[in-house]
Scaffold this active site. Structure first.
Site, PDB file in Angstrom:
ATOM      1  N   LYS A   1     -18.061  18.387  -1.228  1.00  0.00           N
ATOM      2  CA  LYS A   1     -17.724  17.272  -2.143  1.00  0.00           C
ATOM      3  C   LYS A   1     -18.996  16.472  -2.407  1.00  0.00           C
ATOM      4  CE  LYS A   1     -14.837  13.137  -2.590  1.00  0.00           C
ATOM      5  NZ  LYS A   1     -13.509  12.575  -2.425  1.00  0.00           N
TER       6      LYS A   1
ATOM      7  N   LYS B   1     -11.756  15.171   5.554  1.00  0.00           N
ATOM      8  CA  LYS B   1     -12.921  14.742   4.787  1.00  0.00           C
ATOM      9  C   LYS B   1     -13.785  13.788   5.599  1.00  0.00           C
ATOM     10  CE  LYS B   1     -13.706  11.368   2.297  1.00  0.00           C
ATOM     11  NZ  LYS B   1     -13.650  10.209   1.411  1.00  0.00           N
TER      12      LYS B   1
ATOM     13  N   GLU C   1     -18.850  15.779   2.572  1.00  0.00           N
ATOM     14  CA  GLU C   1     -19.166  14.908   1.429  1.00  0.00           C
ATOM     15  C   GLU C   1     -20.493  14.189   1.647  1.00  0.00           C
ATOM     16  OE1 GLU C   1     -16.222  11.886   0.593  1.00  0.00           O
ATOM     17  OE2 GLU C   1     -17.317  11.125  -1.141  1.00  0.00           O
TER      18      GLU C   1
ATOM     19  N   ARG D   1       0.855  -1.206   0.000  1.00  0.00           N
ATOM     20  CA  ARG D   1       0.000   0.000   0.000  1.00  0.00           C
ATOM     21  C   ARG D   1       0.884   1.248   0.000  1.00  0.00           C
ATOM     22  NH1 ARG D   1      -3.013  -3.365   3.683  1.00  0.00           N
ATOM     23  NH2 ARG D   1      -2.183  -2.339   5.548  1.00  0.00           N
TER      24      ARG D   1
END
Ligand code: 5MM
Length: 340
Positions: free
Chosen positions: A219, A136, A177, A45
């Site tokens: 978003k 976020k 979002e 990753r």
């Protein structure tokens, strides 16, 4: 309100650039890696994301910010440089996903509510120290015959507003979002109705929680037909309905709107953004914060092999450049012929 929040919120959506959403949680990134037969370990990753963040031309020209996952914001590149420093050196702003996932909502079959407010103040202070300048939180709104319920919309938008207020207290720009999922056979009108109700609820909650809109980034999903709808709206209609809906529900004080791609194909996500910006005369900067629509091509090109890194970086640079043009309404399908 710190001026720095307003500067960051405007910079994230500045024309020509947008956000690379690389905040897949461990379960989600494993699914993505499985799709290209790559093993998901802490090291793979790191290698994959380091490769993305080392795509110099994309980072410099077309990526304004990168959303990281908790594991990634703490990782170092192979040469020992913190990944956050790599991102900053490219002139890009590091951000962090702070929600703890959408969980089944009690008493509301088929609906989800996002968790993560407990301990958030302390986690935000920690992330600020690690270099995050924006955060976020994603709320998920599902469409089906009897959902979403007003209770689900309200619970999710209230949590988003509480999160946003805590972010601003920590001098971190909140990206809010509210994703209306594309899954289902609903038509674009139904998506319009749910998106408008969701956005109206969001801005009422943000107002009540005293969130400064000039220091906030939205978003959203686009107003679009469900993925199984038999009569799907075309590119122009998606653009017109999205802007029509947003003009009614999103205050002009929001500096940047950065769309999610939500399962659209790479090309659809670019074409829709381009058509939205081609309408012109908009009160907000309209840009992108794509995960899949930026990463699908580089992920496939990489497929877990070091020798494929240059090809994968070229694929990311291409998609970032195409979306950069779309933020200015300057993208054309012919430009895709150069696809690596
Ligand atoms: C990158 O994916 C994010 C969600 O990850 P988890 O489901 O693992 O928490 C997601 O929030 C993403 O940032 C946005 O939905 C944008 O990604 P897409 O693929 O919709 O453009």
């Amino acid at each position: 309100m710190a001026k720095s929040l307003e500067i960051v919120a405007a910079a994230l959506g500045a024309p020509g650039g947008g956000i690379l959403a690389a905040d897949e949680s461990t379960g989600t990134i494993k699914k993505r890696f499985d799709s290209v037969h790559a093993k998901s370990t802490e090291e793979t990753r790191r290698n994959y994301r380091e490769m993305l963040f080392q795509t110099e031309v994309a980072m410099r020209e077309n990526i304004s910010g990168v959303i990281l996952y908790d594991e990634t914001i703490r990782q170092k590149a192979k040469d020992g440089t913190p990944l956050v420093e790599l991102i900053k050196a490219a002139g890009t702003i590091p951000g962090i996903k702070v929600d703890q996932g959408a969980k089944p909502m009690a008493g509301h079959p088929g609906e989800l509510v996002t968790e993560g407010l407990t301990g958030l103040r302390d986690r935000l202070a920690d992330y600020y120290e690690l270099g995050a300048r924006f955060a976020k939180w994603r709320a998920v709104i599902n469409i089906a015959s009897h959902i979403p319920t007003p209770a689900c919309i309200r619970a999710n938008m209230h949590a988003l507003a509480r999160y946003a207020a805590l972010c601003q207290e920590a001098n971190i720009v909140p990206i809010v979002e509210p994703e209306v999922l594309m899954d289902g056979d609903h038509d674009i009108e139904r998506c319009y109705e749910v998106t408008e109700a969701t956005l109206r609820s969001l801005f009422a909650e943000l107002y009540e929680q005293r969130v400064n809109l000039e220091g906030t980034v939205l978003k959203p999903s686009m107003v679009i037909s469900g993925s199984k709808c038999t009569n799907r709206a075309g590119v122009e209609e998606v653009a017109e309905k999205t802007v029509h809906c947003f003009r009614r529900a999103v205050p002009a004080a929001i500096p940047s709107i950065v769309f999610l791609s939500g399962g659209q194909s790479d090309l659809d996500a670019t074409a829709h953004l381009n058509a939205i910006n081609s309408l012109g005369n908009l009160p907000w900067q309209m840009s992108f914060s794509y995960g899949r629509a930026l990463q699908a091509a580089p992920l496939k090109a990489w497929s877990g092999k070091t020798e494929n890194e240059p090809k994968a970086q070229a694929a990311l640079a291409h998609r970032a450049a195409m979306n950069g043009l779309a933020t200015q309404g300057a993208w054309k399908p012919e430009l895709e012929k150069a696809t690596p």
